[in-house]
Design an enzyme around this catalytic site. Structure first.
Site, PDB file in Angstrom:
ATOM      1  N   GLU A 144      23.586  10.311 -33.106  1.00 45.19           N
ATOM      2  CA  GLU A 144      22.804  10.957 -32.058  1.00 45.19           C
ATOM      3  C   GLU A 144      23.228  10.374 -30.716  1.00 45.19           C
ATOM      4  O   GLU A 144      23.369   9.153 -30.617  1.00 45.19           O
ATOM      5  CB  GLU A 144      21.300  10.731 -32.250  1.00 45.19           C
ATOM      6  CG  GLU A 144      20.483  11.566 -31.270  1.00 45.19           C
ATOM      7  CD  GLU A 144      18.967  11.417 -31.429  1.00 45.19           C
ATOM      8  OE1 GLU A 144      18.522  10.606 -32.259  1.00 45.19           O
ATOM      9  OE2 GLU A 144      18.263  12.126 -30.720  1.00 45.19           O
ATOM     10  N   GLY A 283      16.957   1.262 -29.960  1.00 44.55           N
ATOM     11  CA  GLY A 283      16.065   0.587 -30.895  1.00 44.55           C
ATOM     12  C   GLY A 283      16.411   0.846 -32.340  1.00 44.55           C
ATOM     13  O   GLY A 283      16.578  -0.081 -33.130  1.00 44.55           O
ATOM     14  N   ALA A 284      16.517   2.129 -32.691  1.00 48.28           N
ATOM     15  CA  ALA A 284      16.767   2.485 -34.080  1.00 48.28           C
ATOM     16  C   ALA A 284      17.093   3.960 -34.161  1.00 48.28           C
ATOM     17  O   ALA A 284      16.938   4.688 -33.184  1.00 48.28           O
ATOM     18  CB  ALA A 284      15.532   2.188 -34.934  1.00 48.28           C
ATOM     19  N   HIS A 319       7.918   4.841 -36.207  1.00 49.42           N
ATOM     20  CA  HIS A 319       8.545   5.923 -35.409  1.00 49.42           C
ATOM     21  C   HIS A 319       9.689   6.581 -36.184  1.00 49.42           C
ATOM     22  O   HIS A 319       9.724   7.803 -36.330  1.00 49.42           O
ATOM     23  CB  HIS A 319       9.046   5.333 -34.091  1.00 49.42           C
ATOM     24  CG  HIS A 319       9.716   6.320 -33.191  1.00 49.42           C
ATOM     25  ND1 HIS A 319       9.056   6.955 -32.161  1.00 49.42           N
ATOM     26  CD2 HIS A 319      10.984   6.797 -33.160  1.00 49.42           C
ATOM     27  CE1 HIS A 319       9.889   7.776 -31.544  1.00 49.42           C
ATOM     28  NE2 HIS A 319      11.080   7.696 -32.120  1.00 49.42           N
ATOM     29  N   GLU A 320      10.594   5.772 -36.678  1.00 49.15           N
ATOM     30  CA  GLU A 320      11.753   6.344 -37.387  1.00 49.15           C
ATOM     31  C   GLU A 320      11.309   7.033 -38.669  1.00 49.15           C
ATOM     32  O   GLU A 320      11.815   8.084 -39.027  1.00 49.15           O
ATOM     33  CB  GLU A 320      12.806   5.268 -37.686  1.00 49.15           C
ATOM     34  CG  GLU A 320      13.290   4.484 -36.467  1.00 49.15           C
ATOM     35  CD  GLU A 320      13.687   5.316 -35.269  1.00 49.15           C
ATOM     36  OE1 GLU A 320      14.170   6.451 -35.449  1.00 49.15           O
ATOM     37  OE2 GLU A 320      13.501   4.829 -34.121  1.00 49.15           O
ATOM     38  N   GLU A 342      11.000  13.744 -29.912  1.00 46.17           N
ATOM     39  CA  GLU A 342      10.693  12.389 -29.425  1.00 46.17           C
ATOM     40  C   GLU A 342       9.265  12.258 -28.901  1.00 46.17           C
ATOM     41  O   GLU A 342       8.576  11.284 -29.207  1.00 46.17           O
ATOM     42  CB  GLU A 342      11.715  11.943 -28.383  1.00 46.17           C
ATOM     43  CG  GLU A 342      13.144  11.779 -28.925  1.00 46.17           C
ATOM     44  CD  GLU A 342      13.250  10.846 -30.128  1.00 46.17           C
ATOM     45  OE1 GLU A 342      12.294  10.077 -30.397  1.00 46.17           O
ATOM     46  OE2 GLU A 342      14.293  10.889 -30.816  1.00 46.17           O
TER      47      GLU A 342
HETATM   48  N1  TRP Z   1      16.576   9.098 -31.931  1.00 46.00           N
HETATM   49  C1  TRP Z   1      16.423   7.690 -31.822  1.00 46.00           C
HETATM   50  C2  TRP Z   1      14.945   7.406 -31.782  1.00 46.00           C
HETATM   51  O1  TRP Z   1      14.251   7.788 -30.926  1.00 46.00           O
HETATM   52  C3  TRP Z   1      17.019   7.029 -30.638  1.00 46.00           C
HETATM   53  C4  TRP Z   1      18.434   7.265 -30.283  1.00 46.00           C
HETATM   54  C5  TRP Z   1      18.929   8.289 -29.599  1.00 46.00           C
HETATM   55  C6  TRP Z   1      19.500   6.375 -30.432  1.00 46.00           C
HETATM   56  N2  TRP Z   1      20.239   8.093 -29.299  1.00 46.00           N
HETATM   57  C7  TRP Z   1      20.610   6.930 -29.810  1.00 46.00           C
HETATM   58  C8  TRP Z   1      19.627   5.163 -31.052  1.00 46.00           C
HETATM   59  C9  TRP Z   1      21.821   6.260 -29.723  1.00 46.00           C
HETATM   60  C10 TRP Z   1      20.843   4.497 -30.971  1.00 46.00           C
HETATM   61  C11 TRP Z   1      21.916   5.039 -30.305  1.00 46.00           C
HETATM   62  O2  TRP Z   1      14.403   6.854 -32.640  1.00 46.00           O
HETATM   63 ZN    ZN Z   2      12.702   8.826 -31.766  1.00 46.97          ZN
END
Ligand code: TRP
Ligand code: ZN
Length: 883
Positions: A144, A283-284, A319-320, A342
């Protein structure tokens, strides 16, 4: 806000929208240009031959024409920095492919084809940490938003869903663990190598693809879903980190149970894997069945993680996990819909954390984050609606607006609908759009239909940027109280004129003698201005408004100081009580900084705060966690945000002066509180956490008043600490002092935790964010420390984000702070552009800062803009910040 100075940004000014106008400017992607993809990828087979500095990828795409799209004789596959080593169409070498920039174009004559593409990657050389990269000898992916195109050529957009089968082959000793999305369907050995095949039955967009290979160990557990499915849970970490994964695992199980109970959502695979990596941009990541986490949000034990870290782990794990429904089962049609997943998922994790701990304290904390990060974003050059209209680089739109304001907007719908009706709406949303790539409009429509709400005008919250200002006036005559509410949505880049939006405000009118009210009401301000009357008030009531922070707005209330003092002592809504305390201080500091206040008036203002704070310290009806909230002075960022044009030097000085005076005046009480709190046990229950919170807060006041006394107390707290919370709190206070204990304890901390990256990050951050007058020089020295590296985002942020958030040091009148950040951006940009671009907003605040500093900040932005070879990420942020 000054309309004349509203900058014309690429999204605002149609002339600038064409990339051709400015050859340097990357193309602008627009929401209104959305068109369905001409092909469907029915199945995707990926075959990885893995190695740290050479990985071969063979991708086989089973393609069919998309009947819902405009037919095309070709297929455009996104790539980034890739060369197609082989392209085969239906088994035959293709002779019809061409490159268009980074994209691969292949002619496809029929209605169904099988396309095979071979690429080669160098994961160890991938410092951007997007696509396939190496971290501490392991391999992992981050796709992502647009990282998959760094692995293979593919329609790398969220509305192309495909069923993935992944084969990985790797040296057995080096990569004993091989993971991908879904379930492992086969594995085997070939001499020194082994292989594994994974299959994910759920169609997904490429951004949810993940692969991990490494020498990892797992904490394993299981969860039985409400439907009776037994799910194997694994948290993979490096050998040696296993005993710090218990909290993450417990959090995961709690999140799974909560989502069933509160949202009716059940997990849908037999396995749920989490992998922790030390080099990670955010973060994740919620990859289907295979979450990848920054170690910061997995590893926690009482000796190395603070109470805040424990809460953050719980929140991010949840969250994840929640993304499995809000994001994965229902995904986004395009990246303009990012807040669909999100905003909703943040709301879900906030509600979860509210239920796991103290709901009011969690709410206050969330509002504090919103106001210190999102409000400044919304009033600056990077302001954008929660559903933006255009972007150059999508990574720049993972913002507090998309996440936190997005959550607030959905929370308002829930407040207006009520919990039960909102649940009907969310059920309808999941039912209608399961397996689809949806839009924000789909979400609003489902809530509207399911909850039975009219959200017609409410949709403006999705398209208008800027924090509404609500002006509140209460008058009283005879037995009637009259409340006048009016709203104004400020102009933002590209949006000079705004329409009124529905604003749900929870209010209560207090009787000032009994200290009670007749019940909370919800009023929705729809128009520009509205008047409400309330009967039966012999005396003027005290108004409590925006209780629970029911709307993400700025309230301007014309309220006597005595009424604020009343609310600070008596409001039964914890947020409103906190707000009254904050407003008392904001109002006073505003008066002091504005000048023209004589000593007598200043003393009256101070005295009101002292009385209120003394009452908070002594209040037996609240727990220590809440007491801690009420003890916190508004941050400098928040204070700066209150001024049209802020003088950071004056704000810092006056806030410190007030803190010192309070520390002096309430010295005995604070010492007593510190002593009482020091008797708490080193456990993780709420009472013990609360005691730790107020203990360090008490020290911060005392430190402003009397360095040596505070230094002795902090050193004792440090030495006696059995938790990281106490140890870090004490060291934080010491780091701001000029005492001998400062040096001794900083050294002790380093030696004690040397080798533990996450704790050493704290060591860097504490010094970079300290109140010490030499903080800037310390940061320069720490840059040269042997443990410092720009290649690890956590480490880079631990020093420089902490510094950029240190108002005294960053806003040094000399401009050195701005130069330091600009130098960092230039140095980091070629290594990790996503991370580099996140430092730009700090400089982008220049328009709201006094002219002397503003010129210096702008100068640094111009210096960055003048550099050759800027990444698209940094280019966009810098050019928008210059306006
Ligand atoms: N989708 C992830 C979240 O909100 C966050 C995320 C988006 C991300 N782009 C990223 C994490 C690039 C790491 C690197 O939980
Ligand atoms: Zn998210």
């Amino acid at each position: 806000m000054d309309i004349a100075r509203t900058p014309a940004t690429p999204d605002g000014n149609p002339e600038m929208a064409d990339a051709a106008v400015e050859p340097h400017a990357p193309a602008l992607i627009r929401r209104k240009d959305y068109a369905p993809y001409p092909w469907t990828v029915v199945a995707t087979h990926l075959d990885f031959d893995l190695g740290l500095d050479k990985t071969r990828v063979e991708a086989k795409l089973t393609l069919e024409r998309n009947p819902a799209a405009e037919p095309s004789p070709t297929i455009r596959l996104n790539g980034e920095g890739l060369a197609p080593l082989e392209v085969r169409c239906d088994g035959e070498p293709s002779n019809s492919h061409t490159m268009d920039g980074d994209d691969l174009i292949v002619t496809l004559p029929g209605d169904a084809h099988e396309l095979t593409i071979v690429t080669e990657l160098d994961p160890a050389g991938n410092s951007q940490l997007m696509g396939l990269f190496a971290s501490n000898g392991m391999l992992c992916t981050q796709c992502e938003a647009e990282g998959f195109r760094r692995i293979t050529f593919f329609p790398d957009r969220p509305d192309v869903l495909s069923v993935y089968t992944v084969r990985m082959r790797a040296p057995k000793a080096q990569f004993p663990v091989l993971l991908a999305n879904g379930n492992c369907t086969a594995e085997g050995e070939e001499g020194e190598h082994h292989w594994a095949e994974w299959h994910d039955p759920w169609p997904k967009p490429s951004y949810l693809f993940a692969l991990v290979a490494g020498d990892l160990v797992a904490r394993s557990d299981s969860f039985t879903t409400m439907g009776g499915r037994e799910v194997a849970l694994n948290i993979f970490v490096r050998d040696g980190d296993l005993d710090r994964t218990e909290h993450a695992m417990e959090s995961l199980k709690r999140a799974m149970a909560w989502d069933e109970q509160i949202f009716g959502r059940e997990y849908d695979l037999d396995i749920y894997n989490i992998v922790a990596v030390s080099d990670f941009n955010m973060g994740a990541m919620e990859n289907k069945g295979l979450n990848v986490f920054n170690t910061k949000y997995v590893l926690a034990d009482i000796d190395t993680a603070t109470d805040g870290d424990f809460d953050a782990v719980e929140g991010v794990i949840a969250h994840e996990y929640f993304h499995n429904w809000s994001g994965n089962r229902v995904t986004c049609r395009d990246w303009f819909q990012l807040s669909l997943k999100e905003g909703f998922t943040v709301l879900r994790d906030q509600l979860f954390s509210q239920d796991m701990g103290s709901a009011p304290v969690k709410r206050i904390g969330d509002v504090r984050v919103l106001r210190s990060v999102q409000f400044p974003e919304d009033s600056g050059p990077l302001a954008h609606p929660i559903r933006p209209d255009s972007y150059q680089e999508i990574s720049n739109f993972y913002t507090s607006t998309i996440y936190n304001k997005g959550a607030e907007v959905i929370r308002m719908m829930r407040t207006m609908a009520g919990e039960e009706a909102f649940r009907k709406g969310s059920d309808l949303y999941f039912e209608r759009h399961d397996g689809e790539a949806a839009t924000c409009e789909d979400f609003v429509k489902a809530i509207e239909d399911g909850a039975g709400l009219d959200l017609g005008q409410f949709r403006l919250w999705y398209s208008q940027a800027g924090t509404p200002k609500v002006t509140v006036k209460l008058s009283h005559e005879g037995e009637t109280a009259t409340l006048t509410l009016s709203q104004e949505v400020p102009p933002t880049p590209g949006q000079p004129d705004k329409q009124p939006m529905p604003i749900p405000l929870k209010i209560a009118l207090f009787d000032r003698t009994s200290g009670t009210h007749r019940g909370e009401q919800l009023v929705v301000l729809n128009g520009a201005s509205e008047t409400l009357t309330f009967e039966g008030f012999e005396a003027p009531p005290v108004l409590s408004v925006n209780r629970g922070f029911s709307a993400p707005v700025r309230i301007e209330r014309d309220i006597p100081r005595d009424d604020l003092t009343f609310l600070a002592a008596k409001d039964d809504d914890p947020f409103a009580r906190y707000e009254a305390m904050q407003d008392l201080v904001v109002g006073h500091l505003g008066d002091v900084i504005g000048g023209g206040l004589d000593t007598e008036d200043r003393d009256v203002g101070r005295e009101a705060i002292r009385t209120a704070l003394a009452a908070v310290l002594a209040d037996g009806r609240i727990d220590d966690q809440m007491r801690g909230e009420l003890m916190m002075l508004p941050s400098e960022t928040y204070l700066m945000e209150q001024a049209l044009v802020a003088d950071p030097g004056a704000i810092h000085a006056e806030r410190e002066t007030l803190k010192a005076w309070l520390g002096q005046e309430l010295g005995e009480e604070l010492v007593g509180l510190h002593q009482r709190a020091s008797e708490g046990p080193g456990t993780l229950d709420a009472a013990a956490q609360g005691a730790r919170k107020i203990k360090t807060l008490a020290l911060t006041y005392l430190a402003a008043a009397d360095q040596q006394r505070a230094s002795d107390m902090a050193a004792a707290q440090y030495d006696g600490a059995t938790t990281m919370t106490d140890r870090q709190g004490a060291l934080m206070v010491l780091a701001g002092l000029e005492t001998a204990e400062r040096t001794a304890k900083l050294l002790d901390f380093y030696n004690r935790y040397r080798g533990n990256d996450l704790v050493i990050d704290k060591w860097f951050a504490l010094q970079a964010s300290s109140l010490h007058p030499q903080a800037l020089a310390h940061v320069k020295a720490l840059r040269e420390h042997e443990d410092f590296t720009l290649r690890n985002p956590n480490r880079a942020r631990s020093l420089y984000m902490a510094f950029a958030g240190n108002p005294q040091a960053f806003y040094a009148a000399s401009g050195e702070g701005y130069r330091l950040i600009a130098d960092l951006i230039l140095e980091l940009d070629p290594i990790n552009s996503q991370t580099a671009a996140r430092f730009v907003p700090a400089l982008g605040r220049w328009r709201r800062i006094e002219p002397g500093r503003a010129a210096l900040m702008r100068g640094e932005l111009e210096r960055i803009a003048g550099a050759s070879q800027l990444s698209r990420d940094t280019f966009e942020q810098v050019s928008r910040s210059l306006g």
